[in-house]
Every structure is written in structure tokens, then in C-alpha cells.
Design a protein around this motif. Structure first.
Motif, PDB file in Angstrom:
ATOM      1  N   UNK A   1       0.810  -1.215   0.000  1.00 40.04           N
ATOM      2  CA  UNK A   1       0.000   0.000   0.000  1.00 40.04           C
ATOM      3  C   UNK A   1       0.843   1.264   0.000  1.00 40.04           C
ATOM      4  N   UNK A   2       2.073   1.167   0.536  1.00 39.45           N
ATOM      5  CA  UNK A   2       2.902   2.359   0.671  1.00 39.45           C
ATOM      6  C   UNK A   2       4.105   2.396  -0.267  1.00 39.45           C
ATOM      7  N   UNK A   3       4.321   1.349  -1.039  1.00 40.13           N
ATOM      8  CA  UNK A   3       5.503   1.357  -1.902  1.00 40.13           C
ATOM      9  C   UNK A   3       5.320   0.513  -3.151  1.00 40.13           C
TER      10      UNK A   3
ATOM     11  N   UNK B   1       9.240   4.201  -2.429  1.00 41.36           N
ATOM     12  CA  UNK B   1       8.091   4.693  -1.677  1.00 41.36           C
ATOM     13  C   UNK B   1       7.137   5.429  -2.608  1.00 41.36           C
ATOM     14  N   UNK B   2       5.855   5.181  -2.429  1.00 39.46           N
ATOM     15  CA  UNK B   2       4.864   5.843  -3.264  1.00 39.46           C
ATOM     16  C   UNK B   2       4.696   7.297  -2.833  1.00 39.46           C
ATOM     17  N   UNK B   3       4.658   8.215  -3.795  1.00 40.22           N
ATOM     18  CA  UNK B   3       4.353   9.620  -3.449  1.00 40.22           C
ATOM     19  C   UNK B   3       2.982   9.677  -2.778  1.00 40.22           C
TER      20      UNK B   3
ATOM     21  N   UNK C   1      -5.059   6.026  -4.706  1.00 36.78           N
ATOM     22  CA  UNK C   1      -5.402   4.612  -4.595  1.00 36.78           C
ATOM     23  C   UNK C   1      -6.444   4.385  -3.510  1.00 36.78           C
ATOM     24  N   UNK C   2      -6.362   5.183  -2.442  1.00 36.48           N
ATOM     25  CA  UNK C   2      -7.359   5.093  -1.386  1.00 36.48           C
ATOM     26  C   UNK C   2      -8.728   5.529  -1.904  1.00 36.48           C
TER      27      UNK C   2
END
Length: 201
Positions: free
Chosen positions: A99-101, A169-171, A178-179
Motif C-alpha cells: 500500500x505504501x511502496x 516509496x509511493x508519493x 489509490x485510497x
């Protein structure tokens, strides 16, 4: 603005969803005829598979092109190019996100850490993974950043040698988008099936 534009295109795409084998499978059909198929873990909503299919110049449907997920066979069925198993001896490059990367893993490259080199080509907006012994070279982009028109920041990049895993890491803009998409997908009527067919296959 670009992030909003991509999210809006997902919202307006024709969507069908199926819950099968613990996975939520979503098929998108865009106005230009492109198709995208995604599979999420039913419990965690983690993206497991994303692939694309476009029509040829003559209107014929092309093969599915895998963007996220294990390139190994996803199950029995048609023996298309994506279902041909690779040799266990060859390096296997695959993407498996959290979810975060964004994460990429390279299997079957048993070299010490100092042999690997990971760099960012800002001009071509791509990442390059190579070994100093010239046994491996891989150049790839991050389609998510291109779709959102976000910069490729090498400060967000890290390489874990233990599992030969490249992590970016996702910006925060991507995490938020995505959320929002997950909220949108909850509105899509989902069919339930134990062994049924789905457009994502």
C-alpha cells in the motif's frame, strides 16, 4: 491535476467486479477500447495483479500485458504468452506492490550486494538495474507515476539485497488516489463465484 484526471478516468470507465478465490477481480473498459484488469486481496485490498490489453490497428484484441504481479502461470487455461512458464534458471523480474511502496523483485540472481547498481535516468524517467559483472541489465519505468504525471524521485528509492528487492516509496498523491479508488470500487456491484469465469481471466 494529473492525479485527478487519472482517477476520474477510472471512475468513468465501465467496470465489472467478481469475488473469487479470496480475490476481488475488477475489469475496466475505457472509452478508447483499452482494457485493464486488476486483482485485489479480499481482506487487505492489496493489489496483487494489474494487466492491460489493447486492440491492434485492425481491431483485434491483443494479449494481456502484465504490469503488476507474478509472471508465473496464474492458473490453468489458455496457453497464451503470459502463461508460458519461464526456466527456473533465468532471472525473473516481477513487481509486487504494498500500500505504501512500489516493489520489484529479481529472482535467480545470486550475486553479492556490491555487484548490483541501481540508478535513475531522469531524462527517460526510468530506473536501471545492472550488475558490474554484466550478467544482468534491466531498464524499466513506473507507469503509475507517468499516469499521474509525477516526478521520479531517486530519494525515495532503496534496495534490499536479502530478497533482491527494489523498493520505491509511493508519493503521497498516489497513496491518496489509490485510497480514493478503493472507495469507488466499493460502489461497484460485485458478483460472487467459486469457479465462475470473469473478464479478468
Amino acid at each position: 491535476m494529473a492525479v485527478t484526471g487519472w482517477l476520474e478516468s477510472l471512475r468513468t470507465a465501465q467496470k465489472t467486479a467478481l469475488l473469487q478465490d479470496g480475490r476481488r477481480k475488477v475489469h475496466y473498459l475505457f472509452p478508447d477500447g483499452k482494457e485493464m484488469a486488476e486483482e485485489y486481496d479480499e481482506k487487505t485490498s492489496e493489489l496483487l495483479v494489474r494487466k492491460w490489453r489493447v486492440k491492434s490497428a485492425l481491431g483485434a484484441m491483443g494479449q494481456w500485458q502484465l504490469e503488476v504481479g507474478d509472471p508465473a502461470p496464474l492458473g490453468a487455461g489458455n496457453l497464451g504468452p503470459e502463461l508460458i512458464k519461464e526456466s527456473n534458471a533465468n532471472p525473473i523480474f516481477m513487481r509486487k506492490d504494498t500500500k505504501m511502496s512500489f516493489q520489484w523483485r529479481i529472482r535467480n540472481l545470486p550475486y553479492p550486494k556490491d555487484v548490483y547498481s541501481v540508478s535513475v535516468d531522469q531524462k527517460e524517467r526510468c530506473i536501471i538495474v545492472r550488475t558490474t559483472n554484466k550478467k544482468y541489465y534491466k531498464k524499466f519505468s513506473i507507469p503509475d507515476l507517468d499516469r499521474h504525471q509525477l516526478p521520479l524521485d531517486d530519494a525515495l528509492l532503496s534496495f534490499a539485497h536479502a530478497n533482491c528487492t527494489l523498493i520505491i516509496s509511493k508519493p503521497k498523491e498516489v497513496v491518496v488516489a489509490e485510497s480514493e479508488l478503493q472507495k469507488e470500487l466499493k460502489k461497484v456491484k460485485t458478483a460472487h463465484s467459486n469457479d465462475g469465469d470473469c473478464k479478468t481471466q
